[in-house]
Design a protein around this motif. Structure first.
Motif, mmCIF file in Angstrom:
data_model
loop_
_atom_site.group_PDB
_atom_site.id
_atom_site.type_symbol
_atom_site.label_atom_id
_atom_site.label_comp_id
_atom_site.label_asym_id
_atom_site.label_seq_id
_atom_site.Cartn_x
_atom_site.Cartn_y
_atom_site.Cartn_z
ATOM 1 N N LEU A 144 -12.521 -100.043 -33.022
ATOM 2 C CA LEU A 144 -12.350 -99.873 -34.703
ATOM 3 C C LEU A 144 -10.968 -100.618 -35.024
ATOM 4 O O LEU A 144 -10.564 -100.130 -36.711
ATOM 5 N N PHE A 145 -10.953 -101.723 -35.017
ATOM 6 C CA PHE A 145 -9.797 -101.999 -35.788
ATOM 7 C C PHE A 145 -10.383 -103.828 -36.694
ATOM 8 O O PHE A 145 -11.437 -103.761 -36.536
ATOM 9 N N TRP A 146 -9.662 -103.675 -37.480
ATOM 10 C CA TRP A 146 -10.319 -104.953 -39.153
ATOM 11 C C TRP A 146 -9.184 -105.896 -39.281
ATOM 12 O O TRP A 146 -7.600 -105.718 -39.068
ATOM 13 N N ILE A 147 -9.320 -106.996 -38.264
ATOM 14 C CA ILE A 147 -8.609 -107.893 -38.288
ATOM 15 C C ILE A 147 -8.998 -108.461 -39.461
ATOM 16 O O ILE A 147 -10.062 -109.416 -39.320
ATOM 17 N N ALA A 148 -7.617 -109.089 -40.014
ATOM 18 C CA ALA A 148 -7.978 -109.801 -41.080
ATOM 19 C C ALA A 148 -6.696 -110.835 -41.252
ATOM 20 O O ALA A 148 -5.431 -111.148 -40.929
ATOM 21 N N GLU A 149 -7.016 -112.062 -40.542
ATOM 22 C CA GLU A 149 -5.798 -113.175 -41.209
ATOM 23 C C GLU A 149 -5.119 -112.739 -39.272
ATOM 24 O O GLU A 149 -5.607 -112.777 -38.485
ATOM 25 N N GLY A 150 -4.540 -112.635 -39.574
ATOM 26 C CA GLY A 150 -2.862 -112.160 -38.195
ATOM 27 C C GLY A 150 -2.540 -110.417 -38.466
ATOM 28 O O GLY A 150 -1.694 -110.463 -37.666
ATOM 29 N N ASP A 151 -3.341 -110.192 -39.154
ATOM 30 C CA ASP A 151 -2.554 -108.482 -39.225
ATOM 31 C C ASP A 151 -3.484 -107.728 -38.811
ATOM 32 O O ASP A 151 -4.552 -108.307 -38.973
ATOM 33 N N VAL A 152 -3.573 -106.809 -38.127
ATOM 34 C CA VAL A 152 -4.118 -105.290 -37.528
ATOM 35 C C VAL A 152 -4.546 -104.299 -37.942
ATOM 36 O O VAL A 152 -3.475 -103.734 -38.236
ATOM 37 N N TYR A 153 -5.406 -103.918 -38.185
ATOM 38 C CA TYR A 153 -5.137 -102.068 -39.172
ATOM 39 C C TYR A 153 -6.022 -101.997 -38.286
ATOM 40 O O TYR A 153 -6.854 -102.365 -37.730
ATOM 41 N N ALA A 180 -3.324 -111.301 -33.081
ATOM 42 C CA ALA A 180 -3.585 -111.273 -33.924
ATOM 43 C C ALA A 180 -3.724 -112.748 -33.632
ATOM 44 O O ALA A 180 -4.524 -113.551 -34.957
ATOM 45 N N ARG A 181 -3.457 -113.674 -32.801
ATOM 46 C CA ARG A 181 -4.161 -114.818 -32.807
ATOM 47 C C ARG A 181 -5.473 -115.151 -32.752
ATOM 48 O O ARG A 181 -5.959 -116.608 -32.953
ATOM 49 N N TRP A 182 -6.452 -114.843 -32.038
ATOM 50 C CA TRP A 182 -7.486 -114.349 -32.385
ATOM 51 C C TRP A 182 -7.765 -114.096 -33.575
ATOM 52 O O TRP A 182 -9.014 -114.869 -33.953
ATOM 53 N N GLY A 183 -7.442 -113.768 -34.532
ATOM 54 C CA GLY A 183 -7.913 -113.167 -35.682
ATOM 55 C C GLY A 183 -8.058 -114.072 -36.749
ATOM 56 O O GLY A 183 -8.522 -115.150 -37.706
ATOM 57 N N ARG A 184 -6.259 -115.367 -36.532
ATOM 58 C CA ARG A 184 -6.043 -116.146 -37.388
ATOM 59 C C ARG A 184 -7.233 -117.630 -37.029
ATOM 60 O O ARG A 184 -7.310 -118.295 -37.502
ATOM 61 N N ALA A 185 -7.835 -117.010 -35.691
ATOM 62 C CA ALA A 185 -8.441 -118.312 -35.177
ATOM 63 C C ALA A 185 -9.884 -117.861 -35.498
ATOM 64 O O ALA A 185 -10.707 -119.370 -35.237
ATOM 65 N N TRP A 186 -10.514 -117.117 -35.832
ATOM 66 C CA TRP A 186 -11.823 -116.517 -36.109
ATOM 67 C C TRP A 186 -12.231 -116.935 -37.185
ATOM 68 O O TRP A 186 -11.483 -116.322 -38.444
ATOM 69 N N GLU A 187 -13.512 -117.935 -37.425
ATOM 70 C CA GLU A 187 -13.754 -118.186 -38.978
ATOM 71 C C GLU A 187 -15.007 -117.451 -38.868
ATOM 72 O O GLU A 187 -15.291 -118.221 -39.673
ATOM 73 N N GLY A 188 -15.041 -116.882 -38.558
ATOM 74 C CA GLY A 188 -17.397 -116.200 -38.675
ATOM 75 C C GLY A 188 -16.675 -114.505 -39.147
ATOM 76 O O GLY A 188 -15.965 -114.104 -38.435
ATOM 77 N N GLY A 189 -17.778 -114.151 -40.421
ATOM 78 C CA GLY A 189 -17.579 -112.878 -40.116
ATOM 79 C C GLY A 189 -17.253 -111.772 -38.650
ATOM 80 O O GLY A 189 -16.837 -111.989 -38.379
ATOM 81 N N THR A 190 -17.225 -110.872 -39.009
ATOM 82 C CA THR A 190 -17.360 -109.489 -37.603
ATOM 83 C C THR A 190 -18.725 -110.622 -36.169
ATOM 84 O O THR A 190 -19.647 -110.797 -36.877
ATOM 85 N N PRO A 191 -17.650 -110.444 -34.956
ATOM 86 C CA PRO A 191 -19.169 -110.709 -34.123
ATOM 87 C C PRO A 191 -20.080 -109.736 -33.802
ATOM 88 O O PRO A 191 -20.225 -108.623 -34.260
ATOM 89 N N ARG A 192 -20.918 -110.341 -32.991
ATOM 90 C CA ARG A 192 -21.971 -109.019 -32.319
ATOM 91 C C ARG A 192 -21.362 -108.071 -31.900
ATOM 92 O O ARG A 192 -20.260 -108.360 -30.865
#
Length: 180
Positions: A10-19, A154-166
């Motif tokens: 249910l979370f949207w993670i953009a860079e280090g922001d969590v929604y 947040a750390r995962w969001g900043r490090a992740w480089e591709g759209g939504t994972p499977r």
């Protein structure tokens, strides 16, 4: 500069922001989780709920992905395409807003409802919804748990480089963030 973002449960993670739900744009409703507070965003719900005041976090109105929902989405897409082709200038059906979910923030003075748009077009898997609800409840367990969990997300969001994972990766991330 492009913004890296991903949906995990249910979370949207953009860079280090969590929604919770979709990241809002403009005056649209949304719910952001910060290390200090749960923040209601958008018209009519701009409000800050400090973590030390929060007793519980819940989410209702979560659309679950089912076979019937997927069949309905395909049918609606086909019908919308036919209507668009049949009508000169289009029918405007493509501009519908996504459904809303309700985030319940329980404090000493009651439950405050914040609205947020659903981020998953076809709904969420039941497993992801359940894991996400457990994670939200975990965030209310205390400052150390909250800070560690949000910092990890947040750390995962900043490090992740591709759209939504499977789906399997998303479920594994949620389990990891739950500490198990």
């Amino acid at each position: 500069m492009s913004t890296t973002m991903a949906m995990v449960g249910l979370f949207w993670i953009a860079e280090g922001d969590v929604y919770v739900g979709a990241k809002p744009s403009g005056h649209a409703p949304g719910v952001r989780l910060t290390p200090e507070a749960v923040v209601g965003l958008g018209d009519g719900q701009s409000r800050l709920h400090l973590w030390e005041e929060i007793r519980d976090l819940t989410v209702s109105g979560v659309p679950l992905r089912t076979l019937m929902r997927q069949v309905g989405a395909v049918k609606d897409l086909a019908l919308g395409t036919v209507l668009e082709l049949a009508m000169a200038g289009g029918s405007g059906l493509g501009g519908e807003a996504p459904p809303l979910m309700t985030v319940g923030v329980e404090t000493a003075d009651g439950v405050h409802e914040l609205m947020t748009y659903v981020a998953a077009a076809r709904g969420y898997s039941e497993t992801e919804a359940d894991l996400s609800r457990s994670l939200l409840a975990r965030l209310t367990e205390g400052e150390a748990t909250l800070e560690t969990t949000l910092a990890t997300m947040a750390r995962w969001g900043r490090a992740w480089e591709g759209g939504t994972p499977r789906r399997a990766e998303r479920e594994e991330l949620l389990r990891e963030w739950l500490g198990g």
